[in-house]
Design a protein around this motif. Structure first.
Motif, PDB file in Angstrom:
ATOM      1  N   UNK A 389       0.821  -1.208   0.000  1.00  0.00           N
ATOM      2  CA  UNK A 389       0.000   0.000   0.000  1.00  0.00           C
ATOM      3  C   UNK A 389       0.859   1.264   0.000  1.00  0.00           C
ATOM      4  N   UNK A 390       0.337   2.299  -0.635  1.00  0.00           N
ATOM      5  CA  UNK A 390       1.003   3.600  -0.573  1.00  0.00           C
ATOM      6  C   UNK A 390       0.125   4.657   0.076  1.00  0.00           C
ATOM      7  N   UNK A 391      -1.183   4.376   0.221  1.00  0.00           N
ATOM      8  CA  UNK A 391      -2.085   5.390   0.753  1.00  0.00           C
ATOM      9  C   UNK A 391      -2.455   5.163   2.213  1.00  0.00           C
ATOM     10  N   UNK A 392      -1.761   4.211   2.872  1.00  0.00           N
ATOM     11  CA  UNK A 392      -2.026   3.940   4.281  1.00  0.00           C
ATOM     12  C   UNK A 392      -1.088   4.769   5.161  1.00  0.00           C
ATOM     13  N   UNK A 393      -1.470   5.049   6.396  1.00  0.00           N
ATOM     14  CA  UNK A 393      -0.577   5.752   7.329  1.00  0.00           C
ATOM     15  C   UNK A 393       0.720   4.978   7.545  1.00  0.00           C
ATOM     16  N   UNK A 394       1.814   5.710   7.716  1.00  0.00           N
ATOM     17  CA  UNK A 394       3.115   5.069   7.918  1.00  0.00           C
ATOM     18  C   UNK A 394       3.087   4.075   9.070  1.00  0.00           C
ATOM     19  N   UNK A 395       2.325   4.396  10.115  1.00  0.00           N
ATOM     20  CA  UNK A 395       2.287   3.516  11.284  1.00  0.00           C
ATOM     21  C   UNK A 395       1.644   2.164  10.991  1.00  0.00           C
ATOM     22  N   UNK A 396       0.831   2.115   9.929  1.00  0.00           N
ATOM     23  CA  UNK A 396       0.148   0.865   9.581  1.00  0.00           C
ATOM     24  C   UNK A 396       0.955  -0.005   8.622  1.00  0.00           C
ATOM     25  N   UNK A 413      16.427  -5.746   4.136  1.00  0.00           N
ATOM     26  CA  UNK A 413      16.681  -5.540   2.706  1.00  0.00           C
ATOM     27  C   UNK A 413      15.370  -5.275   1.974  1.00  0.00           C
ATOM     28  N   UNK A 414      14.336  -6.032   2.350  1.00  0.00           N
ATOM     29  CA  UNK A 414      13.025  -5.769   1.763  1.00  0.00           C
ATOM     30  C   UNK A 414      12.535  -4.377   2.139  1.00  0.00           C
ATOM     31  N   UNK A 415      12.693  -3.999   3.401  1.00  0.00           N
ATOM     32  CA  UNK A 415      12.222  -2.688   3.857  1.00  0.00           C
ATOM     33  C   UNK A 415      12.854  -1.566   3.045  1.00  0.00           C
ATOM     34  N   UNK A 416      14.152  -1.683   2.799  1.00  0.00           N
ATOM     35  CA  UNK A 416      14.860  -0.628   2.056  1.00  0.00           C
ATOM     36  C   UNK A 416      14.349  -0.552   0.626  1.00  0.00           C
ATOM     37  N   UNK A 417      14.181  -1.711  -0.004  1.00  0.00           N
ATOM     38  CA  UNK A 417      13.684  -1.698  -1.377  1.00  0.00           C
ATOM     39  C   UNK A 417      12.235  -1.207  -1.420  1.00  0.00           C
ATOM     40  N   UNK A 418      11.403  -1.663  -0.490  1.00  0.00           N
ATOM     41  CA  UNK A 418       9.999  -1.262  -0.472  1.00  0.00           C
ATOM     42  C   UNK A 418       9.861   0.252  -0.303  1.00  0.00           C
ATOM     43  N   UNK A 419      10.743   0.856   0.483  1.00  0.00           N
ATOM     44  CA  UNK A 419      10.691   2.310   0.657  1.00  0.00           C
ATOM     45  C   UNK A 419      10.978   3.020  -0.659  1.00  0.00           C
ATOM     46  N   UNK A 420      11.950   2.521  -1.388  1.00  0.00           N
ATOM     47  CA  UNK A 420      12.267   3.105  -2.696  1.00  0.00           C
ATOM     48  C   UNK A 420      11.112   2.912  -3.675  1.00  0.00           C
ATOM     49  N   UNK A 421      10.536   1.736  -3.656  1.00  0.00           N
ATOM     50  CA  UNK A 421       9.407   1.424  -4.535  1.00  0.00           C
ATOM     51  C   UNK A 421       8.205   2.300  -4.199  1.00  0.00           C
ATOM     52  N   UNK A 422       7.909   2.448  -2.911  1.00  0.00           N
ATOM     53  CA  UNK A 422       6.787   3.303  -2.508  1.00  0.00           C
ATOM     54  C   UNK A 422       6.993   4.750  -2.977  1.00  0.00           C
ATOM     55  N   UNK A 423       8.217   5.231  -2.801  1.00  0.00           N
ATOM     56  CA  UNK A 423       8.500   6.602  -3.230  1.00  0.00           C
ATOM     57  C   UNK A 423       8.279   6.749  -4.725  1.00  0.00           C
ATOM     58  N   UNK A 424       8.655   5.717  -5.469  1.00  0.00           N
ATOM     59  CA  UNK A 424       8.456   5.737  -6.928  1.00  0.00           C
ATOM     60  C   UNK A 424       6.966   5.772  -7.265  1.00  0.00           C
ATOM     61  N   UNK A 425       6.172   4.970  -6.570  1.00  0.00           N
ATOM     62  CA  UNK A 425       4.729   4.964  -6.809  1.00  0.00           C
ATOM     63  C   UNK A 425       4.108   6.314  -6.461  1.00  0.00           C
ATOM     64  N   UNK A 426       4.553   6.895  -5.387  1.00  0.00           N
ATOM     65  CA  UNK A 426       3.979   8.175  -4.969  1.00  0.00           C
ATOM     66  C   UNK A 426       4.314   9.286  -5.953  1.00  0.00           C
ATOM     67  N   UNK A 428       4.290   9.120  -9.049  1.00  0.00           N
ATOM     68  CA  UNK A 428       3.328   9.114 -10.153  1.00  0.00           C
ATOM     69  C   UNK A 428       1.892   9.105  -9.638  1.00  0.00           C
ATOM     70  N   UNK A 429       1.739   9.390  -8.335  1.00  0.00           N
ATOM     71  CA  UNK A 429       0.413   9.521  -7.717  1.00  0.00           C
ATOM     72  C   UNK A 429      -0.412   8.247  -7.901  1.00  0.00           C
ATOM     73  N   UNK A 430       0.237   7.126  -7.692  1.00  0.00           N
ATOM     74  CA  UNK A 430      -0.424   5.835  -7.858  1.00  0.00           C
ATOM     75  C   UNK A 430      -1.521   5.652  -6.813  1.00  0.00           C
ATOM     76  N   UNK A 434      -6.639   1.278  -7.836  1.00  0.00           N
ATOM     77  CA  UNK A 434      -6.531   1.131  -9.288  1.00  0.00           C
ATOM     78  C   UNK A 434      -5.330   0.269  -9.667  1.00  0.00           C
ATOM     79  N   UNK A 435      -4.242   0.434  -8.936  1.00  0.00           N
ATOM     80  CA  UNK A 435      -3.012  -0.272  -9.283  1.00  0.00           C
ATOM     81  C   UNK A 435      -3.121  -1.776  -9.014  1.00  0.00           C
TER      82      UNK A 435
END
Length: 505
Positions: A389-396, A413-426, A428-430, A434-435
């Protein structure tokens, strides 16, 4: 039954009435050997694909009748059939193997398919031919089930492939590692011409036969190339392009062919000859699905470059027709771009990215590295990625990420990659709502894992064919959730680690 171009509404076709045509049989005699299939004792029906049958206007239920079982076992030949075995040669594991040919496959002819385009029917396991070499001309039930299921599974994934119409069996024993029972699988494709079909005439220094074959392929399957300034160059370019795209599609779902010899490469860019194939489970870029492939030539990571190598082998064979080496090289140069473009398209879709950024390749490479380092299940990872998810609160996010995160040993390692991926999605306002469904349409939940095929095989060897039908029904809808069939998406059980597949079939 949906009427086809060769049927009248309400008129059921019989096995002997099959309106077969065989354009390949019209080629000169040195391209093939006319012969009859060798009957099997007491044949019986095993399974039939309704979707494949519909392509040629047949009703899969009718294929269980005795007359169809006899035809698709090779015990009877329709009146209009012109059965033959084709000659070809090829490179096997990178080494020139000389003459090969249909050693256990017999082409009956073609039926009209969608739009009237012919679809050939070929019996695999129909007995000895002049090209059987040391083989017995037979296929076994085990390998026939695997080919049948995977042909239809790959088609459902949207990847170009030959199809499988029906399996018939017989209790006649054949020797492989042990004695197994015989089977025949009827394969379907517009053509079974291979790269090795052209290599055969090149290495025999037969330019006229080479030209006849190339003209046949262009006239029947690439008519748009006929009036090109150099149609043979354009043929090489288009086959190379199709091959590159097909292999990109293999890579995107973790499919490994296992034996990418030039005699197993389709001139139409179809996935051809299902032997020791496999779908990636615990991700290892260097995984080898074929136990016979001791050197790892056909590993997952090597498939793209082997595909390119095979296109070069085809280019070498077509060179007498193309003329200049530079023209052949120009045609072959389309491979890298076609593969890269298709791979990029597929990865953006798999990650739910609707825009392109300069550093996306870095994101993709980092993803495959952590998958490799942690041996994450290929199919489950990509399917689960849609739930990030990208639209959930960080705490969740930790709780929401847990199902995907827990696939990794190195969770940081997953956390670091997921943070980069989330930033990429955000960027483009994903939008999650819909995604996620768009990702589910390209990331299958269900693939033909080896253990699933083995369960179906084990039951079939005791004459219980129900699991073949059940598994096919699941695999025909690979992108649907199918909650009632969730067990078919599970990680392989411990016993599956002992399964091996090889070139023996």
């Amino acid at each position: 039954m949906t009427p086809s171009p060769h049927q009248s509404t309400g008129t059921a076709i019989t096995a002997d009435d099959l309106p077969l045509d065989n354009s390949f049989a019209a080629l000169p005699p040195d391209f093939h050997t006319r012969l009859m299939p060798t009957p099997l004792p007491a044949p019986y029906f095993v399974a039939a694909s309704a979707k494949a049958a519909a392509l040629v206007g047949l009703d899969a239920r009718a294929l269980a009748a005795d007359d169809f079982v006899a035809v698709f076992t090779g015990n009877a030949v329709p009146a209009r059939a012109q059965p033959l075995a084709a000659v070809y040669s090829g490179h096997q594991f990178g080494v020139w193997a000389g003459q090969l040919g249909d050693g256990r496959a017999i082409l009956l002819g073609a039926l009209p398919g969608p739009g009237g385009a012919p679809i050939e029917l070929q019996l695999k396991g129909a007995g000895l031919t002049p090209y059987s070499r040391m083989g017995d001309g037979r296929a076994v039930l085990r390998s026939s089930i695997r080919e049948y299921l995977c042909s239809e599974a790959i088609a459902a994934l949207g990847i170009p492939t030959t199809r499988a119409l029906v399996i018939t069996g017989s209790d006649k024993g054949v020797m492989r590692e042990t004695v197994e029972t015989s089977a025949v699988v009827t394969r379907m494709a517009p053509s079974f011409v291979r790269f090795g079909s052209f290599e055969h005439w090149f290495y025999r220094d037969k330019p006229e036969q080479l030209r006849i074959l190339a003209d046949y392929v262009i006239a029947n399957f690439y008519p748009e190339l006929k009036d090109a300034p150099n149609p043979y160059k354009e043929l090489l370019a288009e086959v190379t392009r199709r091959t590159a795209r097909m292999i990109a599609q293999w890579q995107a779902v973790g499919f490994m062919h296992g034996v990418m010899n030039t005699d197993n490469m389709s001139i139409l860019g179809l996935t051809l000859d299902y032997g020791p194939f496999g779908f990636m489970e615990a991700f290892d870029a260097n995984h080898i699905c074929n136990h016979t492939d001791q050197q790892g030539r056909y590993s997952y990571a090597n498939q793209p470059q082997v595909g390119h190598w095979n296109c070069y082998a085809l280019g070498q064979a077509l060179l007498p027709l193309i003329g200049a080496v530079e023209d052949a090289q120009d045609a072959l140069d389309v491979y890298q771009d076609a593969f890269a473009r298709k791979t990029d398209e597929l990865l953006h879709a798999k990650l739910g990215l609707s825009t392109i950024e300069e550093n996306d390749t870095i994101l993709f490479d980092a993803m495959f590295k952590i998958m490799h380092d942690n041996h994450v299940d290929f199919t489950l990872f990509f399917r689960g990625l849609a739930r990030l998810r990208v639209d959930a609160p960080e705490s969740d996010l930790p709780a929401l990420d847990a199902p995907l995160r827990d696939q990794f040993i190195a969770r940081e390692a997953f956390d670091a990659w997921a943070a980069t991926y989330r930033a990429r999605l955000r960027r483009e306002h994903s939008v999650d709502a819909e995604r996620a469904p768009a990702m589910d349409r390209v990331n299958p939940k269900y693939v033909l894992r080896n253990y699933l095929a083995q369960v179906a095989i084990d039951k079939a060897q005791h004459k219980d064919f129900s699991e073949i039908d059940k598994l096919l029904a699941v695999l025909e809808r690979p992108f649907d959730e199918q909650p009632e069939n969730a067990a078919y998406a599970a990680l392989p059980p411990d016993w599956a680690s002992h399964l091996e597949v090889s070139c023996s079939s």
